[in-house]
Design an enzyme around this catalytic site. Structure first.
Site, PDB file in Angstrom:
ATOM      1  N   GLU A 283       0.828  -1.204   0.000  1.00 47.52           N
ATOM      2  CA  GLU A 283       0.000   0.000   0.000  1.00 47.52           C
ATOM      3  C   GLU A 283       0.867   1.260   0.000  1.00 47.52           C
ATOM      4  O   GLU A 283       0.525   2.257  -0.643  1.00 47.52           O
ATOM      5  CB  GLU A 283      -0.945  -0.021   1.198  1.00 47.52           C
ATOM      6  CG  GLU A 283      -1.948  -1.166   1.140  1.00 47.52           C
ATOM      7  CD  GLU A 283      -3.067  -1.037   2.156  1.00 47.52           C
ATOM      8  OE1 GLU A 283      -3.121  -0.010   2.867  1.00 47.52           O
ATOM      9  OE2 GLU A 283      -3.898  -1.970   2.236  1.00 47.52           O
TER      10      GLU A 283
ATOM     11  N   ARG B  64      13.151 -14.805  25.480  1.00 51.67           N
ATOM     12  CA  ARG B  64      12.662 -14.332  26.771  1.00 51.67           C
ATOM     13  C   ARG B  64      11.734 -15.407  27.341  1.00 51.67           C
ATOM     14  O   ARG B  64      10.837 -15.878  26.646  1.00 51.67           O
ATOM     15  CB  ARG B  64      11.901 -13.022  26.624  1.00 51.67           C
ATOM     16  CG  ARG B  64      12.758 -11.840  26.170  1.00 51.67           C
ATOM     17  CD  ARG B  64      11.940 -10.554  26.096  1.00 51.67           C
ATOM     18  NE  ARG B  64      12.772  -9.425  25.743  1.00 51.67           N
ATOM     19  CZ  ARG B  64      12.974  -8.986  24.493  1.00 51.67           C
ATOM     20  NH1 ARG B  64      12.379  -9.616  23.483  1.00 51.67           N
ATOM     21  NH2 ARG B  64      13.748  -7.950  24.251  1.00 51.67           N
TER      22      ARG B  64
ATOM     23  N   ARG C   1      21.158  -7.526  25.622  1.00 48.53           N
ATOM     24  CA  ARG C   1      20.849  -8.826  26.194  1.00 48.53           C
ATOM     25  C   ARG C   1      22.014  -9.418  26.997  1.00 48.53           C
ATOM     26  O   ARG C   1      21.847 -10.415  27.684  1.00 48.53           O
ATOM     27  CB  ARG C   1      20.402  -9.778  25.089  1.00 48.53           C
ATOM     28  CG  ARG C   1      19.138  -9.315  24.363  1.00 48.53           C
ATOM     29  CD  ARG C   1      17.926  -9.215  25.287  1.00 48.53           C
ATOM     30  NE  ARG C   1      17.546 -10.501  25.801  1.00 48.53           N
ATOM     31  CZ  ARG C   1      16.765 -11.360  25.134  1.00 48.53           C
ATOM     32  NH1 ARG C   1      16.276 -11.030  23.945  1.00 48.53           N
ATOM     33  NH2 ARG C   1      16.446 -12.526  25.651  1.00 48.53           N
TER      34      ARG C   1
END
Length: 260
Positions: free
Chosen positions: A86, A174, A230
């Protein structure tokens, strides 16, 4: 409307509600409407809201006299895959994602930027357009322009491969709400870290493969604000304006060298 090509009778796209010509050829893609608003109000001049439907806000304005747009994709590969055709229908040709990520390298800090060269295809959506062996890579000209822009602006940045996941939680290693992480996902995370993947995110592979397979003149890239690390377990929501400035300056550089 034609069910196989849902364009509204007034020419608006089904989800973005933008028309042909509403978006500039140089276009930023962001996950959240709030980030789109920030960019349009802070970094664009003469910005105008050209689409606002289902939380997918689109703005077109100018930077240094050059038309530029910012479009909300929503979160993840499925929403991004809906928005991309789009956005291109509405005028976008050079697309840079300005997102957020968590780094898998120990050195980057929250607020730094991650410039993506390619992505591990764990997104799912890109398998609709090409077999898994097809690489998800950013356009080399866009990557080069972003690195140049970051150096020119004096902004801390890191360059490398991202991993695009469908899931923000277990998919990015996680534990779930009960504290459980499937061993196969932990093993995949460890392998990605060992192999030098720079960050986790949820859109890059989708963007890169779609643009690579839907036209030779669609150039794609991505720069993310690093929110989390992390290794250190730091998490701080900062750096999105700096990442946007890198992307905007890169689009200006590209237009100088390869005008559309």
């Amino acid at each position: 409307m034609d069910a196989s090509k849902p364009i509204r009778p007034d020419g608006r796209t089904y989800h973005l509600e933008t028309r042909e010509g509403d978006l500039a050829k140089h276009c930023l893609l962001v996950g959240s409407p709030e980030r789109a608003e920030m960019i349009a109000s802070t970094l664009f001049t003469d910005s105008e809201l050209v689409g606002n439907h289902r939380g997918l806000k689109s703005f077109t304005g100018k930077v240094d006299g050059m038309p530029m747009s910012v479009v909300t994709t929503g979160m993840g590969s499925a929403s991004t895959a809906i928005v991309l055709p789009e956005a291109v229908y509405s005028g976008a040709k050079r697309l840079i994602r300005v997102g957020s990520c968590s780094t898998l390298w120990p050195e980057p800090r929250p607020g730094d930027s991650a410039i993506c060269t390619g992505a591990v295809r764990l997104d799912g959506a890109s398998e609709n357009w090409a077999p898994i062996e097809f690489p998800a890579v950013a356009d080399f000209r866009v990557v080069s322009a972003m690195v140049e822009a970051a150096k020119e602006l004096g902004l801390p940045h890191h360059v490398g491969i991202g991993a695009t996941t469908t899931c923000f939680n277990e998919g990015q290693a996680r534990p779930d709400i009960s504290g459980y992480l499937p061993p196969r996902l932990k093993a995949m995370h460890d392998e990605l870290v060992q192999r030098g993947v720079l960050f986790y995110s949820m859109e890059e592979a989708t963007l890169f493969v779609w643009c690579s397979t839907h036209g030779k003149n669609l150039w794609a890239g991505a720069v993310d604000a690093i929110y989390g690390n992390r290794h250190t377990n730091e998490l701080e929501v900062r750096g999105e304006e700096e990442a946007a400035r890198i992307a905007i300056r890169a689009l200006l550089i590209l237009n100088e060298r390869y005008p559309l």
